[in-house]
Enzyme design. Structure first.
Site, PDB file in Angstrom:
ATOM      1  N   GLU A  24       0.711  -1.280  -0.047  1.00 56.82           N
ATOM      2  CA  GLU A  24      -0.062  -0.039  -0.113  1.00 56.82           C
ATOM      3  C   GLU A  24       0.701   1.154  -0.084  1.00 56.82           C
ATOM      4  OE1 GLU A  24      -0.770  -2.664   1.845  1.00 56.82           O
ATOM      5  OE2 GLU A  24      -2.733  -3.213   1.184  1.00 56.82           O
TER       6      GLU A  24
ATOM      7  N   HIS B 174     -11.051  -4.927   9.654  1.00 56.30           N
ATOM      8  CA  HIS B 174     -11.442  -4.936   8.289  1.00 56.30           C
ATOM      9  C   HIS B 174     -12.887  -4.160   7.978  1.00 56.30           C
ATOM     10  CE1 HIS B 174      -8.340  -7.545   6.937  1.00 56.30           C
ATOM     11  NE2 HIS B 174      -9.012  -7.657   5.798  1.00 56.30           N
TER      12      HIS B 174
END
Lengths: 323, 320
Positions: A60, A129
């Site tokens: 990322e 998440h």
């Protein structure tokens, strides 16, 4: 007008912009061969090829930073974080670089990119998440933060985001991908930073965006059966934040409830309430309520998770407390 | 190498050295604020490597960036004005010492989060690869940056995508006050390049000729399609990490040993011993540099501060 899903609206926006502008390309994890983990870019790899639909490693930091670097030199990357939760790993690239370079170098650069990220709770994915951290990103000047609630808005706002010369974080609530709504055939753009009245009413103002907006709409439908007419304002973007329609509505109803999926403390509700009292203090008839996620890491078990999240009943209860 | 070229390298290295000395002076006087990181000792790297680039190749570096800004040819007075936070500075007074850039010369900064700009370099290289040009990126960073995630993600992705980057690690032996062998599991930075498919090359970073030749070869390899290249420039910063560094982590003997390898001294001796230039010619360069610096300081001092109305400019393009 066709009724299409939010997923389709986003796919259409991306595809139209890719066809329109050679400088637009997509990068991210599983965006290519896989077709996107939420199937948003299905078929793109075959249609546009590996040059313009670029699978990345699970990295990322460099997804964020490379998008910034490519944008600095004139491309228009649409970089996807598989979920907004993973954008935390790229936080520095987003807030320290995408959002800051133009100002820090005295306007020499522009960073015309879009970071797309699905997010939100309600899917039993556990605490790491399931964040709705939109407001954290919206804290920083230099970035634009958009999060649509309807297919129509999603398409028009994403196309505008891709054409914007500024960095835009485009947050898609994953539970809304299947939501259907009317989308016109032809091309259209929607302005970033313009709130929208999604339902008119005179008794109370409900203010939300994305999933929170949909919950507010459900609550408004039920309230109407009891003779309570709620006006529902969709913020659509958290930065720039357009308070115009919310303030105008509040000046009509004198009561408001802010609905957001993120945590209550320091949330968008806190900002909206602060602005309402600053801009419309004399119109305040009752405390302005906030309906938001409980202050807990989201648990896995469905019942516990749902208990922590917002729902229409909590909105209805909040409205009744102040009517 | 032509005499004029060598004299120009000498001029740039002296300019960087004296620019830094002047900055230290102005910092002590309180005219430069924030952090100030001097490039003294490392001049041969910016000068030798940037001399090897084409104008269309990109340069991006970390916060010890004055040398790179001067080497790409940005006018000294605009850099000095930025140091003083003036409206005429390269970044209009909004960047400061650590955030110099000159996009008109493909110099993209000046970045102060260690390692972050390596990911920007990947993006710059991607943009050239995407367009099918043979332009490349020179990305500079210190040994300390090789320990952060950005380094590994960036080298990996540049390797996967075979992007036109020359990674230039300026190994000056310390990340702030922490010696390489106290911070890195391997003391040779090129061994980290091996993991990402690059052979890597160690270069005497005090010798401008070695730096130039290595960079030229690396750029050629990139243009020939060999993928990203990695150069480890062995060097030393003669001053502290930044102003106010107590220098408790290294000995005077060590500093003196490295100072004997002064990159300017090495070039100067070469020019004189090979009969390429006379002492008088070098003195003339020194004098011209001093005059340029004095004019730059005067320009910066006399320049206006940024107007307070500029507080909200250059944040968004769309609102302008």
């Amino acid at each position: 007008m066709a009724r299409i899903t939010m997923r389709q609206a986003i796919t259409d926006a991306l595809r139209e912009e890719m066809l329109r502008d050679e400088n637009v390309f997509i990068m991210g994890q599983e965006v290519g061969v896989w077709g996107g983990t939420y199937a948003v870019t299905r078929g793109f790899y075959d249609e546009f090829g590996p040059r313009r639909v670029r699978d990345t490693p699970i990295s990322e930091m460099v997804i964020g930073g490379a998008a910034v670097g490519a944008a600095m030199n004139g491309l228009r990357p649409v970089a996807e974080f598989m979920t907004i939760n993973f954008a935390f790993v790229a936080f520095d690239a987003i807030v320290n670089h995408a959002a800051k370079l133009r100002s820090m170098f005295g306007g020499q650069m522009k960073v015309p990119l879009v970071f797309r990220a699905p997010g939100g709770g309600g899917r039993q994915l556990g605490a790491t998440h399931s964040h709705t951290p939109d407001v954290i990103f919206a804290h920083f000047p230099g970035l634009k933060v958009v999060s649509p609630a309807t297919p129509y808005d999603a398409k028009g706002l994403l196309k505008a985001a891709i054409r914007s010369d500024d960095p835009v974080l485009f947050i898609e609530h994953a539970t809304l991908y299947q939501l259907r709504g009317e989308v016109p055939e032809g091309e259209y753009l929607l302005p970033i930073g313009k709130a929208d009245v999604k339902r008119e009413g005179s008794d109370v103002t409900l203010i939300g965006y994305a999933q929170g907006l949909q919950v507010a709409m459900e609550a408004a439908t039920d309230l109407a059966k009891e003779g309570i007419e709620a006006e529902v304002v969709d913020l659509r973007a958290l930065r720039p934040l357009d308070m115009g329609p919310a303030v105008a509505s509040f000046q009509k109803t004198f009561k408001a409830v802010v609905v957001e999926e993120g945590h209550r403390s320091y949330g968008i509700g806190a900002e909206v309430v602060a602005r309402l009292q600053e801009e419309a203090f004399d119109y305040m008839d009752a405390p302005i309520k906030r309906v938001a996620q409980h202050e807990v890491p989201l648990p896995y078990s469905r019942e516990l998770e749902q208990a922590a999240l917002i729902n229409k009943q909590r909105v209805i209860d909040a409205v009744k407390e102040i009517l | 190498m032509e005499k004029a070229t060598l004299l120009e390298w000498y001029r740039q290295m002296v300019l960087i050295r004296r620019f830094e000395q002047k900055c230290a002076e102005l910092y002590q006087l309180g005219k430069i604020g924030g952090f100030l990181h001097l490039y003294i000792g490392q001049e041969a790297i910016a000068v030798g490597s940037i001399a090897a680039r084409r104008a269309a190749d990109h340069v991006i570096t970390a916060y010890r960036d004055h040398g790179h800004a001067l080497a790409v040819g940005t006018e000294t007075k605009y850099i000095m004005a930025e140091m003083l936070g003036k409206a005429t500075g390269v970044s209009k007074g909004k960047g400061g010492s650590m955030h110099l850039a000159d996009v008109s010369r493909n110099f993209w900064g000046g970045h102060a989060v260690v390692g972050a700009h390596l990911s920007l370099a990947v993006g710059l290289a991607l943009s050239e690869s995407y367009r099918g040009t043979d332009n490349a990126v020179l990305c500079y960073f210190g040994d300390g940056a090789t320990n952060i995630g950005y380094f590994h993600e960036s080298l990996n992705l540049a390797g996967v995508w075979q992007l036109p980057v020359v990674w230039i690690c300026e190994n000056n032996q310390y990340g702030m006050g922490t010696a390489v062998d106290r911070a890195s599991a391997v003391s040779e930075m090129i061994r980290k390049a091996h993991a990402y498919g690059m052979e890597g090359k160690q270069v005497d970073g005090m010798n401008v000729f070695a730096v130039y030749e290595a960079t030229k070869a690396a750029l050629q390899a990139v243009r020939d399609g060999a993928g990203p290249q990695f150069l480890e420039m062995i060097t030393y910063r003669f001053e502290g990490h930044s102003m106010g560094d107590p220098l408790r982590y290294r000995t005077k003997d060590e500093v003196e040993k490295w100072r004997a390898d002064d990159p300017i001294g090495i070039l100067e001796r070469h020019l004189l011993e090979q009969g390429i230039a006379t002492q008088q010619e070098l003195d003339q360069v020194d004098t011209a540099v001093d005059a340029e610096l004095a004019a730059a300081v005067q320009f910066a001092e006399e320049s206006p501060l940024p107007a307070l109305e500029k507080l909200y400019t250059d944040i968004y393009v769309d609102s302008e």
